[in-house]
Design an enzyme around this catalytic site. Structure first.
Site, PDB file in Angstrom:
ATOM      1  N   THR A 174       0.935  -1.315   0.055  1.00  0.00           N
ATOM      2  CA  THR A 174      -0.073  -0.087  -0.065  1.00  0.00           C
ATOM      3  C   THR A 174       0.795   1.224   0.217  1.00  0.00           C
ATOM      4  OG1 THR A 174      -1.582  -1.303   1.419  1.00  0.00           O
ATOM      5  CG2 THR A 174      -1.714   1.121   1.257  1.00  0.00           C
ATOM      6  N   SER A 197     -11.161  -3.147   4.099  1.00  0.00           N
ATOM      7  CA  SER A 197      -9.758  -2.748   4.250  1.00  0.00           C
ATOM      8  C   SER A 197      -9.523  -1.842   5.568  1.00  0.00           C
ATOM      9  CB  SER A 197      -9.749  -1.807   3.249  1.00  0.00           C
ATOM     10  OG  SER A 197      -8.224  -1.188   2.927  1.00  0.00           O
ATOM     11  N   GLY A 212      -0.666  -2.163   5.959  1.00  0.00           N
ATOM     12  CA  GLY A 212      -1.677  -3.270   6.305  1.00  0.00           C
ATOM     13  C   GLY A 212      -2.728  -2.769   7.522  1.00  0.00           C
TER      14      GLY A 212
END
Length: 225
Positions: free
Chosen positions: A37, A107, A130
């Protein structure tokens, strides 16, 4: 999730002097880990702001690269829970995260824009990392808005993380030993991480303009004009 009633329920479970066993918090379901990410915080000349977090899910996504564009393809479908997989603690997957048509997987991403009572943007912040994203972002906000740290200090301050499953409080190596001792006094099982906890990017409004910080944990630097 943003209702005052829900917040009050969560707050009522917090004890200042001790933590509790996993069962006390009544975990019904688990969520799979994610990664791969990046986050970007931006403020324009006119004061408009963008907080954007993007992900290809795991490191290098699906590990497939388009021969035409060179773009790495994601494996975002892996963020959904599977009906047949229970985690190592015996906690079942969340039905809210099962695959359905037109649905996005749950998420940890939480790109955030903090706005004052006058309607002016006060802080633009977010993180990559994460399941560590939510706590790292919250800590940066707390350090800056509550404790008065400048934006660089708020981003660089050593972090801690606990996601209940596993019920271990991970701390960064350079965290103040008084913090670790206080956690252990409250019956937290602490563990020093071998790397770092998330990567935060933040911009804060100052009296004379804006101050920005890009987390040095990943070699970042802010840019502006």
């Amino acid at each position: 999730m943003t209702s005052e009633f829900f917040s009050a329920q969560l707050r009522a479970q917090i004890s200042d002097d001790t933590t509790h066993p996993i069962s006390y918090y009544k975990p019904e379901f688990y969520m799979p880990d994610d990664g791969g990410t990046a986050h970007l915080s931006v403020v324009a000349e006119d004061g408009s702001a963008v907080s954007a977090t993007s992900t290809i899910n795991l490191y290098f996504g699906s590990k497939v690269r388009s021969p035409v564009s060179g773009i790495l393809l994601n494996n975002e479908m892996d963020d959904f829970s599977s009906t047949s997989i229970t985690n190592e603690f015996g906690v079942p997957p969340s039905p809210a995260n099962f695959i359905q048509p037109g649905k996005q997987p749950l998420s940890s991403m939480c790109p955030t824009i903090m706005v004052g009572q006058d309607g002016q943007v006060r802080m633009v912040v977010g993180a990559a990392g994460g399941t560590q994203i939510t706590m790292a972002t919250a800590l940066a906000i707390i350090y800056n808005l509550w404790f008065g740290y400048d934006v660089k200090w708020a981003v660089e301050e050593p972090r801690l993380h606990n996601q209940l499953l596993p019920n271990v409080t991970t701390v960064e190596r350079n965290i103040d030993q008084e913090v670790t001792a206080a956690l252990e006094t409250r019956h937290h099982h602490t563990q020093i991480t071998s790397t770092f906890i998330a990567v935060v990017q933040a911009i804060v409004r100052m009296a004379g303009g804006w101050a920005a910080a890009s987390d040095s944990r990943k070699g970042g630097e802010p840019a502006g004009y």
